[in-house]
Write a protein that holds these residues in place. Structure first.
Motif, PDB file in Angstrom:
ATOM      1  N   LYS A  90      -3.817   1.977   0.371  1.00  0.00           N
ATOM      2  CA  LYS A  90      -2.701   2.527  -0.401  1.00  0.00           C
ATOM      3  C   LYS A  90      -3.170   3.040  -1.764  1.00  0.00           C
ATOM      4  CE  LYS A  90      -0.072  -1.122  -0.458  1.00  0.00           C
ATOM      5  NZ  LYS A  90      -1.075  -2.066   0.086  1.00  0.00           N
ATOM      6  N   ASP A 138       0.618   1.545  -9.263  1.00  0.00           N
ATOM      7  CA  ASP A 138      -0.058   0.706  -8.275  1.00  0.00           C
ATOM      8  C   ASP A 138       0.342  -0.758  -8.493  1.00  0.00           C
ATOM      9  OD1 ASP A 138      -1.660   0.405  -6.082  1.00  0.00           O
ATOM     10  OD2 ASP A 138      -3.558   0.419  -7.185  1.00  0.00           O
ATOM     11  N   THR A 168       3.046   1.819  -5.083  1.00  0.00           N
ATOM     12  CA  THR A 168       2.535   0.938  -4.026  1.00  0.00           C
ATOM     13  C   THR A 168       2.794  -0.502  -4.460  1.00  0.00           C
ATOM     14  OG1 THR A 168       0.308   0.392  -4.845  1.00  0.00           O
ATOM     15  CG2 THR A 168       0.593   2.548  -3.800  1.00  0.00           C
TER      16      THR A 168
END
Length: 347
Positions: A90, A138, A168
């Motif tokens: 990811k 992230d 993500t």
């Protein structure tokens, strides 16, 4: 040359803080071509195709017509949530998307953005990021309701002015039985923004395949001295402070200043590691380890294994996922120090 982390006192320059919002060195050259989807998991290639389609908003000329004007006039950018387990790529795909987006753009972890807001103040942070083409987040975390509310408000302000948002999350391999973070959890907690996100599911196995219960191997004091001497002879910068000194020093700094700490040396040596008793100390260390991990800086330590510094009470509490991720990263960075030392010995 031996330096000391406790002597590093970075300035809080707003422009530099925002400039630091870029992918870590590990992903600076990430691309969709360098991501290798597994044929066993078709969702990986589907995610690549969807993200490449997403980039067309920046690479194709704008369409004309009533429908296009209506979409643009709404002022609401679209977003993507990359939904998948640990180690399926990811972060690689997030960085690949960032690398093809036009400036201005930002890439950072959830903690980096919340720390930025804490350092600059909400309005100033919005001012610095307003007008950005893309915001990549992230490791979105939901373990702190206050931080989640701050982040949701920040994203709402930026999305309303046309910034695209892609996020993500990470569930560390040590978090057995907890499952992945999950798109449903993410969308439920950011209800006011849920409508702008499309969830892309990425199935697969952890490419790292790390040992779940591995333990960082501590160094003896004599071995630490030899390691420091070897690095000095190679002209490398070594930061040497006792673990207690490190914990005390980072308590005097804002987490956004930890970038400078991670850049201050090639190797970090922490003698006399002990278990942490205070949760605020533990959370600050998590933030520092994230920066060291992003920079891939090895840590050599003596005393208690670094993977054993968090109490069971901490590991069972509300910040469990943060601590388990930190344990995994401490294991990786201490292993990196041992690997480099073994390679030098063989050389």
């Amino acid at each position: 040359m031996i330096t000391h982390l406790v002597n590093v006192h970075p300035d809080l320059d707003p422009d530099e803080l925002v400039a630091n919002l870029v992918p870590p060195p590990l992903f600076r050259t990430a691309s969709f071509d360098s991501y290798k989807p597994s044929p066993e998991y078709p969702s990986q290639q589907e995610a690549v195709d969807a993200l490449q389609e997403f980039t067309r908003r920046w690479t194709e000329p704008p369409r004309r017509g009533l429908f296009h004007r209506r979409r643009r006039g709404s002022g609401q950018a679209t977003g993507i949530y990359l939904d998948g387990g640990f180690g399926v790529g990811k972060s690689h795909l997030l960085a690949a998307l960032w690398n093809v987006a036009p400036q201005p753009k930002a890439y950072g972890t959830f903690l980096e953005y919340t720390s930025l807001v804490g350092a600059l103040g909400f309005e100033h942070a919005v001012e610095k990021l307003r007008g950005y083409t893309l915001l990549c987040i992230d490791e979105f975390e939901l373990d702190d309701p206050g931080d989640t509310m701050i982040m949701t408000r920040l994203l709402g302000e930026l999305a309303s002015t046309g910034t695209s948002i892609v996020a993500t999350s990470n569930t560390p391999p040590n978090a057995l039985g907890e499952g992945r973070f999950g798109a449903d959890d993410f969308l439920r907690e950011i209800q006011s923004l849920a409508s702008i996100f499309t969830a892309l599911r990425i199935d697969g196995e952890d490419y790292r395949r790390r040992e779940i219960d591995s333990e960082a191997v501590p160094w003896t004091p004599e071995a630490l001295d030899a390691l420091v001497a070897a690095h000095e002879s190679d002209g490398l910068q070594v930061s040497r402070d006792t673990f207690a000194e490190v914990i005390d020093h980072i308590s005097t700094l804002h987490p956004v200043q930890y970038f400078a700490l991670a850049r201050s040396a090639d190797l970090f040596v922490w003698p006399d590691v002990g278990r942490l008793a205070r949760q605020d100390d533990a959370l600050r260390l998590v933030a520092l380890v994230d920066r060291l991990y992003d920079a891939q800086k090895p840590i050599a330590a003596s005393g208690v294994p670094l993977t054993g510094i968090f109490s069971q009470e901490m590991l069972d509490g509300g910040y469990r996922k943060k601590y388990l991720r930190c344990v995994s990263r401490l294991d990786a960075l201490t292993s990196l120090a041992h690997d480099e030392h073994d390679a030098d010995a063989c050389g």
